[in-house]
Write an enzyme that holds these catalytic residues in place. Structure first.
Site, PDB file in Angstrom:
ATOM      1  N   CYS A   1      34.011  39.094  47.422  1.00 49.83           N
ATOM      2  CA  CYS A   1      35.332  39.204  47.219  1.00 49.83           C
ATOM      3  C   CYS A   1      35.994  37.923  47.796  1.00 49.83           C
ATOM      4  O   CYS A   1      35.776  37.286  48.696  1.00 49.83           O
ATOM      5  CB  CYS A   1      35.897  40.330  48.364  1.00 49.83           C
ATOM      6  SG  CYS A   1      37.581  40.999  47.873  1.00 49.83           S
ATOM      7  N   LEU A   2      36.931  37.467  46.843  1.00 45.60           N
ATOM      8  CA  LEU A   2      37.760  36.427  47.102  1.00 45.60           C
ATOM      9  C   LEU A   2      38.502  36.546  48.353  1.00 45.60           C
ATOM     10  O   LEU A   2      39.043  35.360  48.769  1.00 45.60           O
ATOM     11  CB  LEU A   2      38.825  36.032  45.979  1.00 45.60           C
ATOM     12  CG  LEU A   2      38.053  35.789  44.534  1.00 45.60           C
ATOM     13  CD1 LEU A   2      38.800  35.705  43.537  1.00 45.60           C
ATOM     14  CD2 LEU A   2      37.099  34.491  44.607  1.00 45.60           C
TER      15      LEU A   2
ATOM     16  N   HIS B   1      35.099  47.779  41.846  1.00 42.47           N
ATOM     17  CA  HIS B   1      35.684  46.846  42.836  1.00 42.47           C
ATOM     18  C   HIS B   1      37.189  46.559  42.692  1.00 42.47           C
ATOM     19  O   HIS B   1      37.817  46.691  43.945  1.00 42.47           O
ATOM     20  CB  HIS B   1      34.907  45.574  42.502  1.00 42.47           C
ATOM     21  CG  HIS B   1      35.183  44.542  43.920  1.00 42.47           C
ATOM     22  ND1 HIS B   1      34.253  44.141  44.815  1.00 42.47           N
ATOM     23  CD2 HIS B   1      36.174  43.666  43.898  1.00 42.47           C
ATOM     24  CE1 HIS B   1      34.641  43.475  45.702  1.00 42.47           C
ATOM     25  NE2 HIS B   1      36.056  42.956  45.302  1.00 42.47           N
ATOM     26  N   GLU B   2      37.729  46.093  41.650  1.00 44.73           N
ATOM     27  CA  GLU B   2      39.234  45.857  41.687  1.00 44.73           C
ATOM     28  C   GLU B   2      40.061  47.161  41.806  1.00 44.73           C
ATOM     29  O   GLU B   2      41.124  47.154  42.419  1.00 44.73           O
ATOM     30  CB  GLU B   2      39.570  45.109  40.382  1.00 44.73           C
ATOM     31  CG  GLU B   2      38.854  43.756  40.251  1.00 44.73           C
ATOM     32  CD  GLU B   2      38.862  42.949  41.449  1.00 44.73           C
ATOM     33  OE1 GLU B   2      39.773  42.890  42.186  1.00 44.73           O
ATOM     34  OE2 GLU B   2      37.991  41.974  41.806  1.00 44.73           O
TER      35      GLU B   2
ATOM     36  N   GLY C   1      37.104  38.996  39.691  1.00 43.36           N
ATOM     37  CA  GLY C   1      38.372  39.727  39.328  1.00 43.36           C
ATOM     38  C   GLY C   1      39.215  39.350  40.489  1.00 43.36           C
ATOM     39  O   GLY C   1      38.808  38.882  41.507  1.00 43.36           O
TER      40      GLY C   1
ATOM     41  N   GLN D   1      45.648  41.144  46.231  1.00 42.78           N
ATOM     42  CA  GLN D   1      45.051  40.026  46.740  1.00 42.78           C
ATOM     43  C   GLN D   1      45.855  38.931  46.843  1.00 42.78           C
ATOM     44  O   GLN D   1      45.579  37.749  47.485  1.00 42.78           O
ATOM     45  CB  GLN D   1      43.759  39.697  46.123  1.00 42.78           C
ATOM     46  CG  GLN D   1      42.746  40.717  46.236  1.00 42.78           C
ATOM     47  CD  GLN D   1      41.431  40.325  45.602  1.00 42.78           C
ATOM     48  OE1 GLN D   1      41.174  40.861  44.344  1.00 42.78           O
ATOM     49  NE2 GLN D   1      40.350  39.779  46.235  1.00 42.78           N
TER      50      GLN D   1
ATOM     51  N   HIS E   1      40.527  48.167  45.318  1.00 45.54           N
ATOM     52  CA  HIS E   1      41.508  47.343  45.921  1.00 45.54           C
ATOM     53  C   HIS E   1      43.225  47.900  45.636  1.00 45.54           C
ATOM     54  O   HIS E   1      43.883  47.794  46.792  1.00 45.54           O
ATOM     55  CB  HIS E   1      41.802  45.781  45.302  1.00 45.54           C
ATOM     56  CG  HIS E   1      40.970  44.770  46.019  1.00 45.54           C
ATOM     57  ND1 HIS E   1      40.870  44.497  47.108  1.00 45.54           N
ATOM     58  CD2 HIS E   1      39.651  44.074  45.261  1.00 45.54           C
ATOM     59  CE1 HIS E   1      39.981  43.606  47.463  1.00 45.54           C
ATOM     60  NE2 HIS E   1      39.350  43.214  46.296  1.00 45.54           N
TER      61      HIS E   1
END
Length: 153
Positions: free
Chosen positions: A88-89, A130-131, A46, A51, A134
């Site tokens: 996480c990216l 999770h997203e 995701g 991000q 953000h």
């Protein structure tokens, strides 16, 4: 389409609250296309707009080779719990165990402004939560003891 630079933990933008999308236009479509390309290139699950340093309530996820574009989401129902690894990216190379709902219902809009309601379980529910976090400046490490990468896998 173009690759976007994924910002990392050191960038304070990650902690900001994203603003709702008002216009479902070519600018949004370009962002979504770029986010999908960036997600594919990064081999992530995701990616939230924040991000890539865009403060809009938008994320894309890929589960079982299916892509979902989620705009202005609201989680309307949470059920059960699950605990599992997350990464996480924006925090490359790290993972830790996080508790999330096992089932969520989310209402959102597609790229054309059409309303959608989706109920997801297990891994997809985890990805959505999770997203979604953000969008409010919350990172998965905030769900760990002391907000740190304790219990790293």
């Amino acid at each position: 389409m173009a690759l976007r630079k994924i910002i990392t933990l050191e960038n304070e933008t990650l902690r900001k609250v994203s603003k709702p999308v008002k216009f479902f236009d070519e600018s949004l479509w370009e962002l979504l296309d770029d986010m999908k390309e960036t997600l594919i290139k990064s081999t992530g699950v995701g990616l939230a707009a924040v991000q890539v340093a865009v403060l809009k309530r938008v994320f894309v996820i890929s589960v079982n080779n299916t892509y979902f574009e989620v705009i202005n989401p609201t989680i309307t129902k949470k059920e059960g719990t699950q605990r599992g690894p997350e990464g996480c990216l924006s925090i490359p190379g790290k993972q830790c165990s996080v508790t999330r709902p096992n089932k969520v219902t989310v209402e959102f809009f597609d790229r054309f402004g059409n309303p959608i309601t989706l109920t997801a379980t297990e891994f997809m529910a985890r990805a959505i939560c999770h997203e979604y976090d953000h969008l409010d400046g919350i990172l998965y490490i905030d769900h760990t003891k002391g907000g740190k990468l304790e219990g790293q896998l």
